[in-house]
Design a protein around this motif. Structure first.
Motif, short mmCIF file in Angstrom:
data_model
loop_
_atom_site.label_atom_id
_atom_site.label_comp_id
_atom_site.label_asym_id
_atom_site.label_seq_id
_atom_site.Cartn_x
_atom_site.Cartn_y
_atom_site.Cartn_z
N PHE A 142 26.24 54.64 -3.81
CA PHE A 142 26.98 53.40 -4.03
C PHE A 142 27.43 52.85 -2.68
O PHE A 142 27.59 53.58 -1.72
CB PHE A 142 28.22 53.67 -4.90
CG PHE A 142 27.87 54.12 -6.28
CD1 PHE A 142 27.81 53.22 -7.32
CD2 PHE A 142 27.60 55.46 -6.54
CE1 PHE A 142 27.48 53.64 -8.60
CE2 PHE A 142 27.27 55.90 -7.80
CZ PHE A 142 27.21 54.98 -8.84
N LYS A 176 37.31 55.24 -8.40
CA LYS A 176 36.99 54.17 -9.35
C LYS A 176 38.23 53.51 -9.98
O LYS A 176 38.15 52.38 -10.42
CB LYS A 176 36.04 54.66 -10.43
CG LYS A 176 36.60 55.69 -11.38
CD LYS A 176 35.54 56.14 -12.34
CE LYS A 176 36.06 57.26 -13.23
NZ LYS A 176 35.00 57.78 -14.08
N THR A 187 32.92 48.78 -5.83
CA THR A 187 31.69 49.50 -5.48
C THR A 187 30.50 48.85 -6.17
O THR A 187 30.63 48.19 -7.19
CB THR A 187 31.76 50.98 -5.88
OG1 THR A 187 31.93 51.08 -7.29
CG2 THR A 187 32.88 51.70 -5.17
N LYS A 188 29.33 49.08 -5.58
CA LYS A 188 28.08 48.57 -6.15
C LYS A 188 27.02 49.66 -6.06
O LYS A 188 26.86 50.29 -5.01
CB LYS A 188 27.61 47.34 -5.38
CG LYS A 188 26.34 46.75 -5.94
CD LYS A 188 25.91 45.51 -5.21
CE LYS A 188 24.61 45.02 -5.83
NZ LYS A 188 24.06 43.89 -5.10
N ILE A 214 30.49 50.42 -0.84
CA ILE A 214 31.77 49.73 -0.98
C ILE A 214 31.44 48.25 -0.82
O ILE A 214 30.77 47.85 0.13
CB ILE A 214 32.79 50.18 0.09
CG1 ILE A 214 33.04 51.70 0.00
CG2 ILE A 214 34.09 49.39 -0.03
CD1 ILE A 214 33.70 52.17 -1.27
N ARG A 229 32.73 58.03 -5.59
CA ARG A 229 32.97 56.87 -6.45
C ARG A 229 33.85 57.25 -7.64
O ARG A 229 34.76 56.51 -8.01
CB ARG A 229 31.66 56.28 -6.95
CG ARG A 229 31.87 55.05 -7.81
CD ARG A 229 30.55 54.54 -8.36
NE ARG A 229 30.80 53.55 -9.37
CZ ARG A 229 30.99 53.81 -10.66
NH1 ARG A 229 30.97 55.05 -11.09
NH2 ARG A 229 31.21 52.85 -11.52
#
Length: 93
Positions: A52, A27, A34-35, A54, A23
């Motif tokens: 994380f 970023k 992303t979460k 996608i 990530r």
């Protein structure tokens, strides 16, 4: 220890899960969303790891309960959520 193979075991059909290191590398890419999914304890990994997903359109972002349901079906793995994170999650349900 290959962290990617540990994270892969958490994935559900249609999802893409990544480590915090990956990530960090992506970023600044405008086209990638992303979460945060949660912190997990993996077998033979010393530290709790954030995971994380996608979250771009068309990609499945698994819910925490879906991850554990699917993981338990696939294998009796040693993957488990950080207990304090899971308790917090369940409290807010």
């Amino acid at each position: 220890v290959n962290v990617a193979s540990r994270i892969e075991k958490l994935a559900v059909k249609g999802s893409i899960l990544i480590s915090d290191e990956v990530r960090d590398q992506i970023k600044n890419q405008k086209g990638i969303v992303t979460k945060f999914i949660g912190h997990f304890d993996f077998k033979n990994v010393a530290q709790t790891m954030p995971v994380f997903a996608i979250a771009n359109k068309g990609i499945v972002v698994p819910k925490l309960l879906d991850i554990f349901s699917e993981t338990n079906k696939k294998n009796k793995s040693k993957i488990k959520p950080n207990k304090y994170i899971l308790l917090s999650f369940l409290f807010f349900l």
